[in-house]
Motif scaffolding. Sequence first.
Motif, PDB file in Angstrom:
ATOM      1  N   SER A  53       2.500 -39.702 -55.567  1.00  0.00           N
ATOM      2  CA  SER A  53       1.068 -39.528 -55.987  1.00  0.00           C
ATOM      3  C   SER A  53       0.826 -40.387 -57.073  1.00  0.00           C
ATOM      4  O   SER A  53       1.049 -39.956 -58.301  1.00  0.00           O
ATOM      5  CB  SER A  53       0.670 -38.050 -56.259  1.00  0.00           C
ATOM      6  OG  SER A  53       0.740 -37.554 -54.944  1.00  0.00           O
ATOM      7  N   LEU A  54       0.849 -41.798 -56.949  1.00  0.00           N
ATOM      8  CA  LEU A  54       0.600 -42.727 -58.214  1.00  0.00           C
ATOM      9  C   LEU A  54      -0.406 -42.475 -58.912  1.00  0.00           C
ATOM     10  O   LEU A  54      -0.607 -42.879 -60.018  1.00  0.00           O
ATOM     11  CB  LEU A  54       0.862 -44.172 -57.640  1.00  0.00           C
ATOM     12  CG  LEU A  54       2.147 -44.476 -57.193  1.00  0.00           C
ATOM     13  CD1 LEU A  54       2.061 -45.901 -56.492  1.00  0.00           C
ATOM     14  CD2 LEU A  54       3.347 -44.363 -58.061  1.00  0.00           C
ATOM     15  N   GLU A  55      -1.491 -41.913 -58.299  1.00  0.00           N
ATOM     16  CA  GLU A  55      -3.030 -41.663 -58.904  1.00  0.00           C
ATOM     17  C   GLU A  55      -2.755 -40.535 -60.191  1.00  0.00           C
ATOM     18  O   GLU A  55      -3.731 -40.503 -61.035  1.00  0.00           O
ATOM     19  CB  GLU A  55      -4.133 -41.048 -58.180  1.00  0.00           C
ATOM     20  CG  GLU A  55      -4.012 -39.666 -57.732  1.00  0.00           C
ATOM     21  CD  GLU A  55      -2.907 -39.421 -56.837  1.00  0.00           C
ATOM     22  OE1 GLU A  55      -3.016 -38.235 -56.237  1.00  0.00           O
ATOM     23  OE2 GLU A  55      -2.264 -40.199 -56.164  1.00  0.00           O
ATOM     24  N   LEU A  56      -1.491 -39.856 -60.395  1.00  0.00           N
ATOM     25  CA  LEU A  56      -1.511 -38.825 -61.182  1.00  0.00           C
ATOM     26  C   LEU A  56      -0.846 -39.366 -62.394  1.00  0.00           C
ATOM     27  O   LEU A  56       0.219 -40.034 -62.262  1.00  0.00           O
ATOM     28  CB  LEU A  56      -0.526 -37.682 -60.707  1.00  0.00           C
ATOM     29  CG  LEU A  56      -1.218 -36.857 -59.493  1.00  0.00           C
ATOM     30  CD1 LEU A  56      -0.297 -35.937 -59.070  1.00  0.00           C
ATOM     31  CD2 LEU A  56      -2.536 -36.363 -59.873  1.00  0.00           C
ATOM     32  N   THR A  57      -1.301 -38.995 -63.659  1.00  0.00           N
ATOM     33  CA  THR A  57      -0.813 -39.611 -64.947  1.00  0.00           C
ATOM     34  C   THR A  57       0.593 -39.161 -65.033  1.00  0.00           C
ATOM     35  O   THR A  57       0.845 -37.890 -65.123  1.00  0.00           O
ATOM     36  CB  THR A  57      -1.901 -39.181 -65.654  1.00  0.00           C
ATOM     37  OG1 THR A  57      -3.230 -39.652 -65.775  1.00  0.00           O
ATOM     38  CG2 THR A  57      -1.145 -39.839 -67.336  1.00  0.00           C
TER      39      THR A  57
ATOM     40  N   GLU B 135       1.622 -47.550 -45.163  1.00  0.00           N
ATOM     41  CA  GLU B 135       0.297 -47.502 -46.287  1.00  0.00           C
ATOM     42  C   GLU B 135      -0.951 -48.518 -45.748  1.00  0.00           C
ATOM     43  O   GLU B 135      -1.945 -48.008 -45.761  1.00  0.00           O
ATOM     44  CB  GLU B 135       1.048 -47.898 -47.567  1.00  0.00           C
ATOM     45  CG  GLU B 135       1.441 -46.861 -48.412  1.00  0.00           C
ATOM     46  CD  GLU B 135       1.510 -47.235 -49.919  1.00  0.00           C
ATOM     47  OE1 GLU B 135       0.395 -47.351 -50.168  1.00  0.00           O
ATOM     48  OE2 GLU B 135       2.757 -47.281 -50.186  1.00  0.00           O
TER      49      GLU B 135
ATOM     50  N   VAL C  66      -1.129 -40.978 -50.410  1.00  0.00           N
ATOM     51  CA  VAL C  66       0.079 -41.186 -51.126  1.00  0.00           C
ATOM     52  C   VAL C  66       0.719 -42.571 -51.041  1.00  0.00           C
ATOM     53  O   VAL C  66       0.621 -43.149 -50.089  1.00  0.00           O
ATOM     54  CB  VAL C  66       1.174 -40.315 -51.064  1.00  0.00           C
ATOM     55  CG1 VAL C  66       0.680 -38.802 -51.310  1.00  0.00           C
ATOM     56  CG2 VAL C  66       1.582 -40.197 -49.554  1.00  0.00           C
ATOM     57  N   ALA C  67       1.428 -42.963 -51.858  1.00  0.00           N
ATOM     58  CA  ALA C  67       2.431 -44.137 -51.970  1.00  0.00           C
ATOM     59  C   ALA C  67       3.631 -43.730 -51.155  1.00  0.00           C
ATOM     60  O   ALA C  67       4.274 -42.607 -51.374  1.00  0.00           O
ATOM     61  CB  ALA C  67       2.862 -44.581 -53.172  1.00  0.00           C
TER      62      ALA C  67
ATOM     63  N   ARG D  30      -4.399 -36.733 -47.277  1.00  0.00           N
ATOM     64  CA  ARG D  30      -4.388 -37.112 -48.578  1.00  0.00           C
ATOM     65  C   ARG D  30      -3.386 -38.315 -48.934  1.00  0.00           C
ATOM     66  O   ARG D  30      -2.386 -38.424 -48.516  1.00  0.00           O
ATOM     67  CB  ARG D  30      -4.001 -35.976 -49.512  1.00  0.00           C
ATOM     68  CG  ARG D  30      -3.902 -36.041 -50.860  1.00  0.00           C
ATOM     69  CD  ARG D  30      -3.296 -35.156 -51.670  1.00  0.00           C
ATOM     70  NE  ARG D  30      -3.011 -35.281 -53.091  1.00  0.00           N
ATOM     71  CZ  ARG D  30      -2.297 -36.034 -53.567  1.00  0.00           C
ATOM     72  NH1 ARG D  30      -1.245 -36.316 -53.173  1.00  0.00           N
ATOM     73  NH2 ARG D  30      -1.960 -36.014 -54.995  1.00  0.00           N
TER      74      ARG D  30
ATOM     75  N   SER E  74       3.254 -39.837 -63.275  1.00  0.00           N
ATOM     76  CA  SER E  74       4.115 -40.320 -61.934  1.00  0.00           C
ATOM     77  C   SER E  74       4.849 -41.477 -61.953  1.00  0.00           C
ATOM     78  O   SER E  74       4.278 -42.560 -62.924  1.00  0.00           O
ATOM     79  CB  SER E  74       3.176 -40.246 -60.667  1.00  0.00           C
ATOM     80  OG  SER E  74       2.328 -41.194 -60.766  1.00  0.00           O
TER      81      SER E  74
ATOM     82  N   GLN F 115       7.431 -44.778 -60.099  1.00  0.00           N
ATOM     83  CA  GLN F 115       7.904 -45.355 -58.671  1.00  0.00           C
ATOM     84  C   GLN F 115       9.424 -45.137 -58.629  1.00  0.00           C
ATOM     85  O   GLN F 115      10.117 -45.031 -59.361  1.00  0.00           O
ATOM     86  CB  GLN F 115       7.543 -46.964 -58.622  1.00  0.00           C
ATOM     87  CG  GLN F 115       5.895 -47.064 -58.407  1.00  0.00           C
ATOM     88  CD  GLN F 115       5.529 -48.422 -58.331  1.00  0.00           C
ATOM     89  OE1 GLN F 115       5.374 -48.774 -57.040  1.00  0.00           O
ATOM     90  NE2 GLN F 115       5.916 -49.287 -59.182  1.00  0.00           N
TER      91      GLN F 115
END
Length: 269
Positions: free
Chosen positions: A105-109, A180, A262-263, A260, A111, A113
């Motif tokens: 979940s890259l949108e979460l501060t 994606e 996600v990457a 939902r 997180s 790769q």
Amino acid sequence: MAQHDMQIANNTGIAVRGDINAALAALVTNNSGDTAPSPTYPFMWWADSNTGHLKQRNAANTAWIDHGDLSSALLRRNDISGDVELSTQIMNIAGVPVGGLQFVSLELTGSSQPQSANFIRLCADLTGAGEYNEGKLTGQNVVDAGAYDPAVGDASGVTATAIISVSGSPLNGRTVHLIETEKRFVRPGDPGEVLDDAIRNVYGDGAWKSDAGYPPTGAFKISAGSKAVLNNQAASTVPYWQLDASLIVPTAGENRPRSRGVAVYMRVF
């Protein structure tokens, strides 16, 4: 090998010195021996020469904690956090086999790769300089089929593929779907099976004459307005039938389950 009870008894000077030296010898060799030292103390070390393992007494002094092979280096948390390559491989690869997927979940501060040397991201247009898939994917092919054409029966939506180009990888040269970009869902089934979108049949019925005895059902409804039609060869204006799937199912501009974003990453090395 040396062990000592860690108690210095009263004695003559030379005897006390010998006792102290024996205790120090036990300390510098981690109480090495084929059997456990006695007595034991909380957090006490023991180099078990019988099993070849380094052991430590627990805080309650009730059991030994086995720290592993005496001939191998101990791996501590600070060692891991100080070595970026080792840390990312341990944290991001452990439990993910080659060909396995990892979702982030890259949108979460906070997180991050996974290690780029071991993974590709299943997303188009990330092969430029400094981007995640640089040098790892070739032959990218993205086709947008647009809306479904019932006359042709072709697939709708986007199809995106690329070829893995990672030297030494067991997957080198294999074609993968960039799910994606395709917005394609992963579900249990035959490995590699690719299915295009579809929905369950939407249906309903009614009669040409709409009144209290012949109400429409399912996805059919009677219009709020009216249209001009020929009625027994004479023009008249009457309500008309409409097909509206939203009367019985949720609708949108695409077919999809609840989701939902996600990457998505695949381990390739």
